[in-house]
Structure formats: structure tokens, C-alpha cells
Motif scaffolding. Sequence first.
Motif, short mmCIF file in Angstrom:
data_model
loop_
_atom_site.label_atom_id
_atom_site.label_comp_id
_atom_site.label_asym_id
_atom_site.label_seq_id
_atom_site.Cartn_x
_atom_site.Cartn_y
_atom_site.Cartn_z
N ASN A 119 0.85 -1.19 0.00
CA ASN A 119 0.00 0.00 0.00
C ASN A 119 0.89 1.25 0.00
OD1 ASN A 119 -1.90 1.98 0.31
ND2 ASN A 119 -2.71 1.24 2.26
N TYR A 121 0.00 4.27 -0.09
CA TYR A 121 -0.65 5.46 0.47
C TYR A 121 -1.06 5.27 1.93
CZ TYR A 121 -0.92 5.76 -4.58
OH TYR A 121 -0.60 5.74 -5.92
N LYS A 122 -0.42 4.33 2.60
CA LYS A 122 -0.78 4.05 4.00
C LYS A 122 -0.59 5.26 4.90
CE LYS A 122 -0.06 0.60 7.62
NZ LYS A 122 0.68 -0.63 8.01
N LEU A 124 -1.15 8.21 4.28
CA LEU A 124 -2.17 9.24 4.05
C LEU A 124 -3.52 8.85 4.63
CD1 LEU A 124 -1.31 10.08 0.31
CD2 LEU A 124 -0.53 11.26 2.38
N GLU A 125 -3.60 7.66 5.23
CA GLU A 125 -4.87 7.19 5.80
C GLU A 125 -5.07 7.75 7.20
OE1 GLU A 125 -4.53 2.99 5.67
OE2 GLU A 125 -4.88 2.83 3.50
N SER A 130 -8.73 11.90 3.91
CA SER A 130 -7.81 10.89 3.38
C SER A 130 -8.24 10.41 2.00
CB SER A 130 -7.73 9.71 4.34
OG SER A 130 -7.02 10.05 5.51
N GLU A 131 -9.54 10.20 1.80
CA GLU A 131 -10.03 9.70 0.52
C GLU A 131 -9.69 10.65 -0.63
OE1 GLU A 131 -14.21 8.26 -1.61
OE2 GLU A 131 -14.18 8.84 0.50
N ILE A 134 -5.74 10.63 -1.10
CA ILE A 134 -5.27 9.38 -1.70
C ILE A 134 -5.68 9.29 -3.17
CG2 ILE A 134 -5.57 6.87 -1.65
CD1 ILE A 134 -5.74 7.07 1.41
N ASN A 137 -3.47 11.58 -5.23
CA ASN A 137 -2.11 11.03 -5.35
C ASN A 137 -2.07 9.84 -6.31
OD1 ASN A 137 0.21 12.06 -3.32
ND2 ASN A 137 -1.81 12.47 -2.44
N LYS A 138 -3.11 9.00 -6.27
CA LYS A 138 -3.16 7.86 -7.19
C LYS A 138 -3.22 8.35 -8.63
CE LYS A 138 -5.26 4.20 -4.37
NZ LYS A 138 -6.45 3.36 -4.15
#
Length: 325
Positions: A119, A121-122, A124-125, A130-131, A134, A137-138
Motif C-alpha cells: 500500500n 498510500y498508507k 495518508l490514511e 484521506s479519501e 489518496i 495522489n493515485k
Amino acid sequence: MSKVKYYYDSDTLSYRKIERKKGRRFGFTFLIVIGVALAGFLFHILYLNLPQIETPKEKALKRELANMEIQYDILNKKMDQVNAVLTDIEDRDNNIYRLYFEANPIPEEVRRAGFGGINRYKDLEGYDNSELIIKSNKRMDVITKQLVVQSRSLDEIAVLAEDKEKLLAAIPAIQPVRNKDLSRIASGYGWRSDPFTKARKFHYGMDFTSPRGTPIYATGDGVIERADSRSTGYGNHIRIDHGYGYTSLYAHLYKYNVKKGQRVKRGDVIGFVGSTGRSQAPHLHYEIFKDGERINPINFYYGNLSPAEFNEILQKSQQENQSLD
């Protein structure tokens, strides 16, 4: 100045001053301080827990969060624009550039591949947004990967284009004698009458009749492979190795303008028309080899002839007449 208080003493029938005890005064003061502190604490608790009441810090954080959401929205719109442009480039790359240079198109699954494994983006959780963070960034990572794939593809196309440019420059693509210097096209590629034996013989090149000393031009870029008279029947002749399997031959020359090993460009003067070797009159005998096999030179004059000129030379070259060598 503090007021002095008295009380009436019935035993003495007189007024006496009221004396304050220090312990009581201290206790009273202490109770006041405790009461004020307790009231302040309770007020603070209420202030922090009532939803309609916000601290200055909370207000600042909310403004910062709202601004961040606006910036992420703007960023996503910009990524939409970048993605649209990138998609257009990818489409042209697959359907124009790679098609033209005979390269296989890049599969869609390669261009759109994500990131597997751990993961990424861990970290950023666990935040309120966060959603959003993330997701942005994706998208940025996917676009970056697409750009890398496209960049490598264009690097490959650049190499292919450079090689294609060299190929196009190397192919013998012009007439070795200019039209204004020609007396006539004496003979073309095919079955012809031998000028000495009068027997029907296959003629492997084209004969360009011109006065002795007429310039002869290299028909494509290459390296002079031979410039000598050590080949039966050709007399003084030149061979140019163009690479890519192409070789051109120029025979019966009066004299040379190049030497073996010299690199020449299309249009360079390499020699002059003569009548050496097995020749009946001044002319240039011109041949083209592809992978060691002689082929018809008539198909290689697109570089300096108009359609009308090409049709005229085509008709003359197809006439079954007598060759000059």
C-alpha cells in the motif's frame, strides 16, 4: 481606608471594635479563588464542547482545510486537462508514429497499468480528507507512469525516425544523369539486342546517352566500394554501397571524381560519362543491386522527376531496342 466596625457590648454598656480574625480572612479569600477557578474551568469545558462555539484555532484550521479542498479540486481539473492531452498523444503515437515506422503499438494495459504490491498510500490514511488526498495522489502517480511510458515510446520513435531518415537518404532515388544533359535514354532494363553480337540478351541496367565528360551524380548516400576498371565489360566504373542492402553501379566512365572508401551524399558528382570497356558510344550504364540481386532502376527515380518526366522515361526504357554495351 477600610471601614472600622463596632458592636454594642451589653455587659459594659459600651461600643467595642470588631476584630477580624486572620484565619477567617484567609479562608474567605481562598474560597473566592477556588470558586473563580472552578467557574473558569467549567466555562472552558462548556466552551470546548458546545458545537456552535469554535475556538480561533479551530476556525483557522477549518479555513485551511477549505482552502486545501479548493486546491485539490483545482489540481484534479488540471490533471483532467493533462490526461486529455496525454491521451491524444498516445493515440497519435499508436496510430500514426508507431504505424509509420512499423513499430508495434503499446498495449492499453501497459499504458494504464497501476501499481501492485504494498500500500503506497498508507501514510495518508486516518485523516478527515484521506479519501480525497489518496485519490489525487493515485491519479498523479498513474499520469506520471503514463508519461514515462510515452516518453520511452517517443525515444524509440526518435531512433526509428533517425534510422528511417538515413534509409531514405541512402536509397538510390534520383537519376544519375540530369535530364538537361541527356541525349536520350538508349536502353532500359530487360531483353535487348547486343550491339556487338546482335543476339538477344538480358540488359541488367539502364543506358543514359550523354556527351563525353557529362557529370554523373551519386543517387544516394553511401561509401565508394569500388572505383576501378577491374570488372569485365564495365571499363572504368564505380560502385557505391548505400547500406540497407542497396548498391549502385556506374559504368563506362571517362574519369573518376571519387576514390575507394570515400563517403558521398546524394547529388555529389562522382565521375564523368565516357565510353570505356565494352561500350559502343559515350553513355552511362547504371545498375542497382538489392541484397546482391540486380533490380530495375526505373523504380528509383522518384527523387528528381515529375510524374510526366517519369512516364516518359518509363515508356522509353520499355522499348526493346539495341543496348550500347
